[in-house]
Design an enzyme around this catalytic site. Sequence first.
Site, PDB file in Angstrom:
ATOM      1  N   SER A   1      44.156  32.360  33.698  1.00 27.29           N
ATOM      2  CA  SER A   1      43.157  33.395  33.425  1.00 27.29           C
ATOM      3  C   SER A   1      43.476  33.991  32.059  1.00 27.29           C
ATOM      4  O   SER A   1      44.606  33.835  31.560  1.00 27.29           O
ATOM      5  CB  SER A   1      43.273  34.493  34.502  1.00 27.29           C
ATOM      6  OG  SER A   1      42.561  35.653  34.125  1.00 27.29           O
TER       7      SER A   1
ATOM      8  N   TYR B   1      48.074  40.309  39.986  1.00 26.02           N
ATOM      9  CA  TYR B   1      47.282  39.209  39.413  1.00 26.02           C
ATOM     10  C   TYR B   1      47.800  38.853  38.022  1.00 26.02           C
ATOM     11  O   TYR B   1      48.014  37.684  37.703  1.00 26.02           O
ATOM     12  CB  TYR B   1      45.819  39.644  39.366  1.00 26.02           C
ATOM     13  CG  TYR B   1      44.836  38.547  39.009  1.00 26.02           C
ATOM     14  CD1 TYR B   1      44.330  37.690  39.986  1.00 26.02           C
ATOM     15  CD2 TYR B   1      44.385  38.382  37.699  1.00 26.02           C
ATOM     16  CE1 TYR B   1      43.412  36.699  39.667  1.00 26.02           C
ATOM     17  CE2 TYR B   1      43.477  37.395  37.374  1.00 26.02           C
ATOM     18  CZ  TYR B   1      42.985  36.556  38.362  1.00 26.02           C
ATOM     19  OH  TYR B   1      42.076  35.580  38.031  1.00 26.02           O
TER      20      TYR B   1
HETATM   21  P1  NAD Z   1      36.401  32.307  44.557  1.00 26.98           P
HETATM   22  O1  NAD Z   1      36.747  33.474  45.403  1.00 26.98           O
HETATM   23  O2  NAD Z   1      34.974  31.944  44.333  1.00 26.98           O
HETATM   24  O3  NAD Z   1      37.147  30.999  45.094  1.00 26.98           O
HETATM   25  C1  NAD Z   1      38.474  31.030  45.495  1.00 26.98           C
HETATM   26  C2  NAD Z   1      38.770  29.782  46.296  1.00 26.98           C
HETATM   27  O4  NAD Z   1      40.129  29.837  46.739  1.00 26.98           O
HETATM   28  C3  NAD Z   1      37.908  29.647  47.550  1.00 26.98           C
HETATM   29  O5  NAD Z   1      37.583  28.288  47.760  1.00 26.98           O
HETATM   30  C4  NAD Z   1      38.836  30.163  48.650  1.00 26.98           C
HETATM   31  O6  NAD Z   1      38.523  29.649  49.934  1.00 26.98           O
HETATM   32  C5  NAD Z   1      40.155  29.615  48.147  1.00 26.98           C
HETATM   33  N1  NAD Z   1      41.310  30.270  48.733  1.00 26.98           N
HETATM   34  C6  NAD Z   1      41.621  31.599  48.775  1.00 26.98           C
HETATM   35  N2  NAD Z   1      42.763  31.778  49.449  1.00 26.98           N
HETATM   36  C7  NAD Z   1      43.193  30.553  49.843  1.00 26.98           C
HETATM   37  C8  NAD Z   1      44.310  30.086  50.583  1.00 26.98           C
HETATM   38  N3  NAD Z   1      45.230  30.922  51.075  1.00 26.98           N
HETATM   39  N4  NAD Z   1      44.416  28.760  50.816  1.00 26.98           N
HETATM   40  C9  NAD Z   1      43.484  27.892  50.341  1.00 26.98           C
HETATM   41  N5  NAD Z   1      42.408  28.278  49.643  1.00 26.98           N
HETATM   42  C10 NAD Z   1      42.274  29.599  49.388  1.00 26.98           C
HETATM   43  O7  NAD Z   1      37.144  32.591  43.161  1.00 26.98           O
HETATM   44  P2  NAD Z   1      36.981  31.950  41.710  1.00 26.98           P
HETATM   45  O8  NAD Z   1      36.475  33.021  40.823  1.00 26.98           O
HETATM   46  O9  NAD Z   1      36.283  30.648  41.750  1.00 26.98           O
HETATM   47  O10 NAD Z   1      38.517  31.751  41.335  1.00 26.98           O
HETATM   48  C11 NAD Z   1      39.142  30.489  41.261  1.00 26.98           C
HETATM   49  C12 NAD Z   1      40.366  30.605  40.365  1.00 26.98           C
HETATM   50  O11 NAD Z   1      39.946  30.970  39.050  1.00 26.98           O
HETATM   51  C13 NAD Z   1      41.366  31.676  40.809  1.00 26.98           C
HETATM   52  O12 NAD Z   1      42.678  31.210  40.605  1.00 26.98           O
HETATM   53  C14 NAD Z   1      41.061  32.837  39.878  1.00 26.98           C
HETATM   54  O13 NAD Z   1      42.168  33.667  39.698  1.00 26.98           O
HETATM   55  C15 NAD Z   1      40.691  32.090  38.618  1.00 26.98           C
HETATM   56  N6  NAD Z   1      39.914  32.880  37.661  1.00 26.98           N
HETATM   57  C16 NAD Z   1      38.676  33.342  37.988  1.00 26.98           C
HETATM   58  C17 NAD Z   1      37.959  34.085  37.040  1.00 26.98           C
HETATM   59  C18 NAD Z   1      36.581  34.598  37.304  1.00 26.98           C
HETATM   60  O14 NAD Z   1      36.059  35.338  36.444  1.00 26.98           O
HETATM   61  N7  NAD Z   1      35.938  34.264  38.401  1.00 26.98           N
HETATM   62  C19 NAD Z   1      38.531  34.347  35.792  1.00 26.98           C
HETATM   63  C20 NAD Z   1      39.805  33.878  35.517  1.00 26.98           C
HETATM   64  C21 NAD Z   1      40.487  33.129  36.460  1.00 26.98           C
END
Ligand code: NAD
Length: 260
Positions: free
Chosen positions: A142, A155
Amino acid sequence: MLKGKVAIVTGSTSGIGLGIVRELARAGADLVLNGFGDVGEIEAIRRGIERDHDVRAVYDGADMSKGEAVRGLIAATVEKFGRLDILVNNAGIQFTAPVEEFPAAKWDAILSINLSAAFHGIAAAVPQMRKQRWGRIVNIASTHGLVASTHKAAYVAAKHGLVGLTKVVGLETAGSGVTCNAVCPGWVRTPLVEKQIGDIAAQRGISQKEASEELLAEKQPSLQFASPEQLGGTVAFLCSGAADQITGTTISVDGGWTAR
Ligand code: NAD
C-alpha cells in the site's frame, strides 16, 4: 503469456484480489482463488473465470490469519497442480483508531493477515519456485507501506513490514529465476475503502459522494481511484519477461500520492 503457469491469489473473492485473478486468467494462468464470502457467489466467480478464459480455477478457503493454514494452501496447490509459479499475497483487512485506543486484538489480526500470512506463504512457496527455476511473488502492500497516515498504526506497521519482507526475499532469491516485489496502491474503490468512506460520511454528516471526494483530495493528486483491473495489470506486468530484472522493490499505483 502465462499459459501453463499456476497462480495463487490470496483474498481474491473481492476487490483488488478479484481484479488480479481476472487479469492473470486473461493472460492464461490457472488460478487458486482464496478468501471469504457467500459460497454460491464464490462458485459463480470461479465458474465464470474458467468459462471466460479457458483456464482451470479452484477455490481454497484457507484462513490467512493462521500460519499453518497459509502453508497448507501452498502445499495443497502443489499437490493439486504439480507446480506453483505465482504467489500474490493480497488478503488484507483494515481498522482505524488512535494508537492509544487501538484494540490489541485488532492489532494482532491485522499483523497476522496483512504481514505474517505473506511470510508463511513465501516460506512455503520459495522451495518449489527454486526447484522450477522460475517464480513470481507479488505482495500487495500500500502507499501505507511507504508513508503513514493517522489512526492506522497496525495497517501502516504491517504494510511497512511487508515492504521490508519484499526486499529481503528479493535479495535471497536474486539470480534464481524467482522475483519478489510489492505493489503499493493508493485509494482503490473496493469494499475495504467503501467502509472508510461510509465512516467519514457518518462522522461528518456528509454524503458518500462528498466523503469520497474528500478522501481523494486529501491524499491522491489525480483525484481518481485506481481500479482493481489496473492493479491486476500491474501484477501481470510483474509476471512478464519484461520484469525479469525487477526484484526487491515497490511499484506505486497511487495517482501521485507518494510524489508529494
Ligand atoms: P477487500 O475487502 O475488497 O478484499 C479483501 C479480501 O481479503 C477479500 O477477498 C476477503 O475475503 C479476504 N480476506 C480477509 N481476511 C481474510 C482471511 N483471514 N483469510 C483469507 N482471506 C481473507 O479489500 P481490497 O481493498 O481489495 O484489499 C486487498 C488488498 O489491497 C489488501 O491487502 C489491502 O490492504 C490492499 N490495499 C487496498 C487499497 C484500497 O484502496 N482498497 C489500497 C492499498 C492497499
